[in-house]
Scaffold this motif. Structure first.
Motif, short mmCIF file in Angstrom:
data_model
loop_
_atom_site.label_atom_id
_atom_site.label_comp_id
_atom_site.label_asym_id
_atom_site.label_seq_id
_atom_site.Cartn_x
_atom_site.Cartn_y
_atom_site.Cartn_z
N GLU A 15 100.17 213.50 -0.50
CA GLU A 15 100.81 214.32 0.53
C GLU A 15 101.40 213.45 1.64
N ALA A 16 100.67 212.46 2.07
CA ALA A 16 101.15 211.58 3.13
C ALA A 16 102.38 210.80 2.68
N VAL A 17 102.36 210.30 1.46
CA VAL A 17 103.51 209.57 0.93
C VAL A 17 104.73 210.49 0.85
N ARG A 18 104.53 211.72 0.40
CA ARG A 18 105.63 212.69 0.35
C ARG A 18 106.21 212.93 1.75
N LEU A 19 105.35 213.05 2.72
CA LEU A 19 105.82 213.25 4.10
C LEU A 19 106.69 212.07 4.54
N ARG A 20 106.23 210.86 4.25
CA ARG A 20 107.02 209.68 4.61
C ARG A 20 108.37 209.70 3.90
N GLU A 21 108.34 210.00 2.62
CA GLU A 21 109.56 209.98 1.81
C GLU A 21 110.55 211.06 2.22
N THR A 22 110.08 212.14 2.80
CA THR A 22 110.98 213.22 3.22
C THR A 22 111.35 213.12 4.70
N GLY A 23 110.99 212.00 5.33
CA GLY A 23 111.41 211.78 6.70
C GLY A 23 110.43 212.23 7.77
N LEU A 24 109.31 212.79 7.37
CA LEU A 24 108.29 213.23 8.34
C LEU A 24 107.29 212.09 8.54
N ARG A 25 107.83 210.98 9.04
CA ARG A 25 107.06 209.74 9.10
C ARG A 25 105.91 209.78 10.10
N GLU A 26 106.11 210.42 11.25
CA GLU A 26 105.04 210.45 12.24
C GLU A 26 103.85 211.26 11.72
N GLU A 27 104.15 212.37 11.06
CA GLU A 27 103.06 213.16 10.47
C GLU A 27 102.38 212.37 9.36
N ALA A 28 103.16 211.65 8.58
CA ALA A 28 102.59 210.81 7.53
C ALA A 28 101.71 209.73 8.15
N ARG A 29 102.16 209.12 9.23
CA ARG A 29 101.38 208.08 9.90
C ARG A 29 100.04 208.62 10.36
N GLU A 30 100.05 209.80 10.99
CA GLU A 30 98.80 210.39 11.47
C GLU A 30 97.82 210.60 10.32
N ARG A 31 98.33 211.12 9.21
CA ARG A 31 97.45 211.38 8.07
C ARG A 31 96.94 210.08 7.44
N LEU A 32 97.80 209.09 7.36
CA LEU A 32 97.39 207.83 6.75
C LEU A 32 96.41 207.06 7.64
N VAL A 33 96.58 207.14 8.94
CA VAL A 33 95.62 206.50 9.85
C VAL A 33 94.25 207.15 9.68
N ALA A 34 94.23 208.46 9.63
CA ALA A 34 92.95 209.18 9.45
C ALA A 34 92.33 208.85 8.10
N LEU A 35 93.13 208.84 7.04
CA LEU A 35 92.62 208.55 5.71
C LEU A 35 92.13 207.10 5.62
#
Length: 170
Positions: A15-35
């Protein structure tokens, strides 16, 4: 795995990778930091966290994630190659040129056919004042990758000159 089953981890990472790939990088960053916080020894999660930080221009914050991702041998080859290039490039942009050369040289040694690693290594060599080594690497890269027929005809000469750019006929 600190409360995450393997399936949960895989789903959350995807899910986080998909967010990054679709341009939702800040949301992806938040999820990846937590994970990454929940799974501090997971090299793949650390690599993805580093990558998203880089895409956001947060190079200094990316470094510890890259370093963690590379600290073991758990990364798949493609991810390891990407992490070496990412960390080396990040070190370079942060002015940590000697570390960039060391990291990118390690990458070229492990993945000798990767022209991206060679290109970034040439830039880092330039930054350390090793212009001869940088030019030598770039000239070899140029003649082995170009499709330009004008240059192809000069390949033997360019390869010979790349060995010693200071040589002259006297």
């Amino acid at each position: 795995m600190s409360g995450h089953s393997g399936a949960d981890r895989d789903r959350l990472l995807a899910e986080a990778v998909r967010l990054r790939e679709t341009g939702l990088r800040e949301e992806a960053r938040e999820r990846l930091v937590a994970l990454s916080s929940a799974l501090p020894l997971d090299a793949e999660v650390a690599y993805q966290a580093a990558w998203v930080h880089d895409t956001l221009g947060l190079e200094a914050e990316a470094v510890p994630y890259y370093e963690r991702a590379l600290s073991g041998s758990a990364l798949a080859d493609d991810d390891r190659r990407g992490a070496l290039l990412g960390l080396g490039s990040t070190y370079r942009i942060l002015g940590r040129h000697e570390e960039a050369v060391a990291t990118l040289s390690e990458g070229v040694a492990e993945f000798p056919d990767d022209n991206g690693l060679k290109t970034f290594l040439a830039m880092a060599l330039y930054n350390t004042g090793r212009t001869h080594d940088a030019m030598q690497l770039l000239l070899r890269l140029l003649v082995t990758t170009t499709g330009d027929p004008e240059l192809a005809g000069y390949r033997p000469a360019i390869e010979e000159y790349a060995k010693d750019l200071d040589a002259t006929m006297e």
